[in-house]
Design a protein around this motif. Structure first.
Motif, short mmCIF file in Angstrom:
data_model
loop_
_atom_site.label_atom_id
_atom_site.label_comp_id
_atom_site.label_asym_id
_atom_site.label_seq_id
_atom_site.Cartn_x
_atom_site.Cartn_y
_atom_site.Cartn_z
N ARG A 1 -48.49 31.30 4.02
CA ARG A 1 -50.33 31.35 3.86
C ARG A 1 -51.47 31.43 2.83
NH1 ARG A 1 -49.67 37.86 4.84
NH2 ARG A 1 -51.50 37.79 3.71
N GLN A 2 -50.53 29.98 1.96
CA GLN A 2 -51.29 29.95 1.45
C GLN A 2 -52.30 28.54 1.84
OE1 GLN A 2 -49.12 32.01 -0.26
NE2 GLN A 2 -51.34 32.97 0.04
N ARG B 1 -49.18 35.73 -5.66
CA ARG B 1 -49.70 35.68 -4.21
C ARG B 1 -48.23 35.30 -3.64
NH1 ARG B 1 -54.31 33.21 -2.11
NH2 ARG B 1 -55.03 32.56 -4.21
N ALA B 2 -47.76 33.47 -4.47
CA ALA B 2 -46.81 33.01 -3.92
C ALA B 2 -45.34 34.19 -4.19
CB ALA B 2 -46.82 31.90 -4.30
N LEU C 1 -49.37 25.27 -6.41
CA LEU C 1 -48.44 25.76 -7.30
C LEU C 1 -47.01 24.81 -8.01
CD1 LEU C 1 -48.90 28.37 -4.13
CD2 LEU C 1 -47.95 28.85 -6.79
N VAL D 1 -49.04 36.81 10.51
CA VAL D 1 -48.95 35.36 9.95
C VAL D 1 -48.93 33.96 10.87
CG1 VAL D 1 -47.66 33.89 8.24
CG2 VAL D 1 -47.34 36.34 8.73
N VAL D 2 -49.49 32.60 10.86
CA VAL D 2 -49.52 31.79 12.20
C VAL D 2 -48.57 30.95 11.32
CG1 VAL D 2 -51.06 30.20 12.67
CG2 VAL D 2 -51.87 31.68 11.17
N LYS D 3 -47.77 30.66 12.00
CA LYS D 3 -46.16 29.86 11.83
C LYS D 3 -46.60 28.62 12.38
CE LYS D 3 -42.54 29.52 9.29
NZ LYS D 3 -41.68 31.85 8.49
N ARG D 4 -46.32 27.88 12.23
CA ARG D 4 -45.79 26.50 12.87
C ARG D 4 -43.97 26.08 13.39
NH1 ARG D 4 -49.62 22.07 14.67
NH2 ARG D 4 -48.60 20.63 15.02
N SER E 1 -50.60 44.12 5.44
CA SER E 1 -50.29 43.01 5.20
C SER E 1 -51.99 42.60 4.66
CB SER E 1 -50.23 42.25 6.12
OG SER E 1 -50.43 42.32 7.26
N ASP F 1 -38.28 32.55 -3.11
CA ASP F 1 -37.23 31.38 -3.34
C ASP F 1 -38.37 30.52 -4.50
OD1 ASP F 1 -35.02 33.03 -3.29
OD2 ASP F 1 -35.22 32.91 -1.31
N SER F 2 -39.61 30.21 -3.10
CA SER F 2 -39.59 29.38 -3.18
C SER F 2 -40.75 28.98 -4.80
CB SER F 2 -41.28 29.13 -2.06
OG SER F 2 -40.38 28.17 -1.02
N ALA F 3 -41.27 30.30 -4.64
CA ALA F 3 -41.57 30.28 -5.95
C ALA F 3 -41.12 29.54 -7.57
CB ALA F 3 -42.56 31.84 -6.51
N GLN G 1 -46.74 45.01 -0.54
CA GLN G 1 -46.89 42.81 -0.05
C GLN G 1 -45.12 42.56 -1.12
OE1 GLN G 1 -51.05 41.12 -0.56
NE2 GLN G 1 -50.45 41.63 2.00
N GLY H 1 -48.68 27.58 6.81
CA GLY H 1 -47.94 26.99 7.88
C GLY H 1 -47.97 26.86 8.92
N THR H 2 -49.51 26.19 8.85
CA THR H 2 -50.32 25.46 10.19
C THR H 2 -49.75 24.37 10.87
OG1 THR H 2 -52.33 25.02 9.92
CG2 THR H 2 -51.99 27.68 10.88
N PHE I 1 -45.11 27.66 0.98
CA PHE I 1 -46.30 28.85 0.98
C PHE I 1 -47.10 28.83 2.46
CE2 PHE I 1 -44.48 28.01 -3.35
CZ PHE I 1 -44.41 28.91 -3.78
N TYR J 1 -47.64 25.03 -11.70
CA TYR J 1 -47.40 25.52 -12.32
C TYR J 1 -47.56 26.37 -13.76
CZ TYR J 1 -46.73 30.86 -13.42
OH TYR J 1 -47.15 32.14 -14.14
N GLY K 1 -39.84 25.10 1.73
CA GLY K 1 -40.01 25.87 1.38
C GLY K 1 -41.59 26.82 1.40
N LEU L 1 -52.47 32.91 -8.15
CA LEU L 1 -52.38 32.54 -7.46
C LEU L 1 -50.35 32.84 -7.20
CD1 LEU L 1 -52.08 30.52 -5.07
CD2 LEU L 1 -52.57 28.49 -6.71
N ALA L 2 -50.07 32.23 -8.76
CA ALA L 2 -48.96 32.45 -8.34
C ALA L 2 -48.60 34.53 -8.60
CB ALA L 2 -48.77 32.72 -10.45
N ASN M 1 -43.45 34.42 -1.28
CA ASN M 1 -41.88 33.20 -0.81
C ASN M 1 -40.84 33.23 -2.25
OD1 ASN M 1 -40.03 31.98 -0.52
ND2 ASN M 1 -41.52 30.17 0.83
N ARG N 1 -53.08 40.66 9.04
CA ARG N 1 -52.96 39.54 9.72
C ARG N 1 -51.18 39.15 10.21
NH1 ARG N 1 -54.33 35.00 5.94
NH2 ARG N 1 -53.68 36.89 4.27
N GLN O 1 -54.41 26.44 6.73
CA GLN O 1 -53.57 27.15 6.09
C GLN O 1 -51.97 26.23 5.86
OE1 GLN O 1 -52.44 30.51 8.21
NE2 GLN O 1 -52.67 32.17 6.67
#
Ligand SMILES: Nc1ncnc2c1ncn2[C@@H]1O[C@H](COP(=O)(O)OP(=O)(O)O)[C@@H](O)[C@H]1O
Ligand SMILES: [Mg+2]
Lengths: 291, 236
Positions: free
Chosen positions: B91-92, A167-168, B100, A287-290, A233, A174-176, A30, B134-135, B89, B103, B87, A164-165, A172, A285, B132
């Motif tokens: 899935r979180q 996973r982040a 985050l 990924v659910v994304k809009r 995943s 870059d965002s992390a 992952q 992303g939704t 996250f 952090y 940016g 959590l960090a 992702n 999964r 989530q």
């Protein structure tokens, strides 16, 4: 019926060891999109470290915890020293590094401890105070201990700041970085955790398969099969996948004609089958994304 | 003293120079906007400040040179970047995204209080806290990105086109909240926009960027009202 239950329980026990390996593999996958082919050999090496400490007269649980701790540190160091320099290298180079690690661990273990098989004692007593023919005391201990370890790992990822960090950072990077997470250290931590989980699997499987430098090759293959079946995943899916594979392996070995000889083939068939028909795995999964 | 001072900043994507030595500065408590067309180098400028790309030149934050720091060190000095594309996250959950953002901080009680404060600015995030991320809709994700940045308690917020891809009403709402944040928290902001009109209304100072160079700068009000500037650079 007894035979069926015996097979099933033994399958759950070996399956929970596959789950450890599957989880270790999925954690690193992952974060890096790569399979650590050396995961099994690292676990084997950890088990030899525990065995060496047993030889020095340490109690088995002390040897176990020390081996797990040493594996954690070694995992972190391997990421920092070996994996990090090829982080941005082409895929093939990275795979070669992983395979190189596998070969190195295997041959160094053979060089230090030789290829003769060695009996390895169980962490658990001969009996938990009740008699049953359905499951051995070692297997009860295996299932119990892996459940505890896996629950701790999941609680760590779910409920702690660093979990959590991690996973982040894996999802992702870059965002992390932009929230102040040191992605490189999270990766190293992930390697450490994976190595520690693998060490647990190694020490638990050694009494069953005997200790020798190649002891993890079959376990790793089944672990991969479990990871793919559950979905690379999904860490929870990988754990379930490992259990399912363990049970199926035992059933196939008993009830399919010629199954005992074809056990490893079965793992390959499973891997190819999953890749062909359900590449995301049973629990993977989308990924659910809009947008 | 300027909170952020940039001198002779050049930035590179591999061998290509994307910024050709730009100068700008930003005063504590103020909002400065960098305007420019697509490809002018706005995002690159923000990435340079956060040490996400190779640069030459000087970047001083709070009086100290930050060009030798890693991205995460720059962030822990108090620069929160709301990046292009938000940016999220994905899935979180919403609340995990906010956690985050904090952090680099340790005090749990303060973090919990700040999550409440963010919900105060963006009530919709409270409603969706377990969802989530992303939704979320685009506007909600933009709100989440700003909320996540606030969780750092930043001295300086870098905002990369917060209006991008959003309906005008949502843009109004978000800019209204940014003004409230500036008034209530005194957070300095470096705001990058193509949408010059709305950015000039919020900002104190403005710089116009064209193909990696600053072509004009001044008070927002003056730039906004300058007929020539509007016609040649802002296109409205
Ligand atoms: N990742 C990248 N690799 C190479 N060139 C890039 C990259 N990102 C941006 N550029 C180039 O750098 C210049 C500035 O881009 P950017 O800062 O993204 O502009 P803006 O944000 O103002 O639209 C453009 O010419 C763009 O093509
Ligand atoms: Mg941009």
């Amino acid at each position: 019926m007894d035979l069926f239950l015996q097979l099933t329980f033994a399958g759950l026990a070996i399956g929970s060891i596959y789950s450890c390996v599957a989880l270790a593999v999925v954690m690193i996958y992952q974060a890096t999109d790569h399979f650590n082919f050396a995961q099994g050999e690292m676990a084997m090496f950890s088990t030899f470290i525990a065995w060496t400490m047993l030889g020095l007269g340490l109690p088995i649980w002390v040897a176990f915890f020390l081996a797990v701790a040493i594996s954690f540190v070694a995992g972190v160091l391997i990421e920092r020293i070996v994996v990090r320099p090829v982080e941005n290298a082409p895929v093939l180079n990275q795979i070669i590094v992983f395979i190189g690690l596998l070969v190195i661990f295997n041959s160094v273990a053979g060089w230090i401890w030789e290829y003769t098989i060695k009996p390895f004692p169980s962490l658990f007593p001969k009996s938990f105070g009740f008699e049953t023919t359905l499951i051995s005391a070692h297997n009860i201990g295996v299932i119990g201990l892996t459940l505890i370890v896996l629950a701790m790992v999941f609680a760590f990822f779910r409920f702690t700041r660093v979990g959590l960090a991690m996973r982040a950072a894996a999802a992702n990077p870059d965002s992390a970085r932009l929230v102040g997470i040191s992605v490189g250290w999270m990766l190293a931590l992930g390697w450490g955790l994976a190595a520690a989980i693998g060490a647990v699997g190694g020490v638990l499987v050694a009494p069953i398969v005997y200790l020798e430098p190649n002891m993890m090759s079959g376990v790793l293959l089944y672990g991969f099969a479990g990871a793919l079946l559950g979905g690379v995943s999904s860490p929870g899916g990988a754990v379930l996948g490992g259990l399912v594979v363990g049970v199926l392996e035992n059933w196939v070995g008993q009830y399919v004609p010629g199954g005992a000889e074809l056990k490893l083939t079965f793992a390959l068939v499973l891997i190819v089958g999953v890749l062909m028909f359900k590449p995301a795995g049973l629990f993977g999964r989308i990924v659910v994304k809009r947008v | 003293m300027a909170l952020l001072e940039v001198k002779g900043l050049k930035a590179y994507y591999r061998q290509t120079e994307a910024l050709h030595g730009i100068d700008f500065s930003l005063d504590e408590g103020s909002i400065t906007t960098i305007l420019g067309a697509n490809g002018a180098g706005k995002t690159t400028t923000l990435r340079a400040i956060c040490r996400m790309i190779r640069t030459e030149g000087e970047i001083r934050f709070d009086g100290q040179d930050i060009t030798g720091l890693s991205t995460e060190r720059v962030v822990s000095r108090g620069i929160a970047h709301v990046p292009e594309g938000r940016g999220t996250f994905v899935r979180q959950s919403v609340i995990e995204n906010l956690q985050l953002g904090a952090y680099t901080r340790r005090n749990k009680a303060e973090i919990a209080a700040d999550i409440e404060r963010v919900y105060g600015y963006f009530p919709r995030l409270r409603e969706r806290h377990a969802q989530q991320a992303g939704t979320l809709s685009g506007g909600e994700q933009q709100m989440l990105a700003i909320g996540r940045a606030l969780m750092l308690r930043p001295k300086l917020m870098l905002l990369d086109e917060p209006s991008f891809g959003l309906a005008p009403l949502i843009v109004q709402e978000i800019y209204g909240i940014m003004a409230r944040i500036r008034d209530a928290e005194g957070t300095s902001m470096l705001l990058v926009e193509q949408n010059a009109n709305i950015a000039l209304n919020l900002a104190d100072h403005a710089y116009l960027l064209e193909t990696g160079a600053v072509v004009m700068s001044g008070e927002s009000a003056i730039i906004r009202d300058d007929e020539n500037v509007r016609r040649s650079y802002l296109g409205y």
